[in-house]
Design an enzyme around this catalytic site. Structure first.
Site, PDB file in Angstrom:
ATOM      1  N   HIS A 161      -1.799   2.935  -8.378  1.00  0.00           N
ATOM      2  CA  HIS A 161      -2.096   1.959  -9.431  1.00  0.00           C
ATOM      3  C   HIS A 161      -1.900   2.627 -10.781  1.00  0.00           C
ATOM      4  O   HIS A 161      -1.952   3.859 -10.893  1.00  0.00           O
ATOM      5  CB  HIS A 161      -3.535   1.440  -9.299  1.00  0.00           C
ATOM      6  CG  HIS A 161      -4.570   2.531  -9.310  1.00  0.00           C
ATOM      7  ND1 HIS A 161      -4.861   3.291  -8.182  1.00  0.00           N
ATOM      8  CD2 HIS A 161      -5.350   3.011 -10.303  1.00  0.00           C
ATOM      9  CE1 HIS A 161      -5.789   4.182  -8.498  1.00  0.00           C
ATOM     10  NE2 HIS A 161      -6.101   4.031  -9.779  1.00  0.00           N
ATOM     11  N   HIS A 170       0.831  -1.200   0.000  1.00  0.00           N
ATOM     12  CA  HIS A 170       0.000   0.000   0.000  1.00  0.00           C
ATOM     13  C   HIS A 170       0.871   1.258   0.000  1.00  0.00           C
ATOM     14  O   HIS A 170       1.658   1.477   0.917  1.00  0.00           O
ATOM     15  CB  HIS A 170      -0.944   0.052   1.207  1.00  0.00           C
ATOM     16  CG  HIS A 170      -1.833   1.257   1.163  1.00  0.00           C
ATOM     17  ND1 HIS A 170      -3.109   1.213   0.637  1.00  0.00           N
ATOM     18  CD2 HIS A 170      -1.598   2.549   1.495  1.00  0.00           C
ATOM     19  CE1 HIS A 170      -3.623   2.437   0.680  1.00  0.00           C
ATOM     20  NE2 HIS A 170      -2.724   3.269   1.194  1.00  0.00           N
TER      21      HIS A 170
HETATM   22  P1  AMP Z   1      -8.309   6.436 -10.125  1.00  0.00           P
HETATM   23  O1  AMP Z   1      -9.134   7.610 -10.504  1.00  0.00           O
HETATM   24  O2  AMP Z   1      -7.009   6.382 -10.875  1.00  0.00           O
HETATM   25  O3  AMP Z   1      -8.140   6.308  -8.625  1.00  0.00           O
HETATM   26  O4  AMP Z   1      -9.127   5.183 -10.628  1.00  0.00           O
HETATM   27  C1  AMP Z   1      -9.622   4.186  -9.803  1.00  0.00           C
HETATM   28  C2  AMP Z   1     -10.166   3.105 -10.694  1.00  0.00           C
HETATM   29  O5  AMP Z   1     -10.475   1.976  -9.882  1.00  0.00           O
HETATM   30  C3  AMP Z   1     -11.451   3.478 -11.445  1.00  0.00           C
HETATM   31  O6  AMP Z   1     -11.239   3.326 -12.844  1.00  0.00           O
HETATM   32  C4  AMP Z   1     -12.488   2.497 -10.896  1.00  0.00           C
HETATM   33  O7  AMP Z   1     -13.399   2.083 -11.889  1.00  0.00           O
HETATM   34  C5  AMP Z   1     -11.617   1.358 -10.396  1.00  0.00           C
HETATM   35  N1  AMP Z   1     -12.194   0.564  -9.317  1.00  0.00           N
HETATM   36  C6  AMP Z   1     -12.743   1.017  -8.165  1.00  0.00           C
HETATM   37  N2  AMP Z   1     -13.140  -0.020  -7.392  1.00  0.00           N
HETATM   38  C7  AMP Z   1     -12.825  -1.148  -8.067  1.00  0.00           C
HETATM   39  C8  AMP Z   1     -12.972  -2.543  -7.793  1.00  0.00           C
HETATM   40  N3  AMP Z   1     -13.543  -2.974  -6.674  1.00  0.00           N
HETATM   41  N4  AMP Z   1     -12.530  -3.437  -8.724  1.00  0.00           N
HETATM   42  C9  AMP Z   1     -11.956  -2.997  -9.868  1.00  0.00           C
HETATM   43  N5  AMP Z   1     -11.778  -1.699 -10.186  1.00  0.00           N
HETATM   44  C10 AMP Z   1     -12.213  -0.781  -9.299  1.00  0.00           C
END
Ligand code: AMP
Length: 111
Positions: free
Chosen positions: A99, A46
């Protein structure tokens, strides 16, 4: 991190579609894909964002590039792709666990 969505996925407490994994990172399908192929490359450790990284964690950068290379070679129609990082809330980061978005098949191509 107790309440972090990606930590919950990494601990197996939340379901996800796993595409690939190594000792250091996991790749899952984005739950709300913005392109025909939309994966998230996630370090197992993390870290909130790039600003929060310690120097010893910078090896994740090469691990992530190596994984992107592997995905582009093995996933059909993913030879051309975008890598995208939102680092920090005002840059649009929603999940505060570092990520990298792996995006392929987007009609517009660029950001
Ligand atoms: P960010 O704006 O870079 O933080 O993007 C976070 C991404 O995580 C978004 O594209 C969401 O659709 C994705 N996301 C959130 N929760 C989950 C989950 N449980 N499983 C897979 N993707 C997720």
């Amino acid at each position: 991190m107790q309440d972090c969505v990606f930590c919950k996925i990494l601990r197996g407490e939340l379901a996800s579609e796993v595409i690939a994994e190594t000792d250091d990172i996991i790749v899952i399908k984005d739950i709300n894909p913005k392109a025909p192929i939309h994966f998230l490359i996630i370090p197992r450790k993390h870290m909130n964002d790039i600003q929060s990284m310690a120097h010893v964690d910078f090896f994740y950068g090469s691990k992530i590039f190596a994984m992107a290379y592997h995905l582009s070679k093995t996933i059909p129609n993913a030879q051309d792709f975008n890598l995208h990082v939102n680092s920090g809330k005002t840059a649009g980061q929603i999940v505060m666990h570092l990520h990298v978005h792996f995006i392929a098949g987007k009609l517009e191509g660029a950001l």
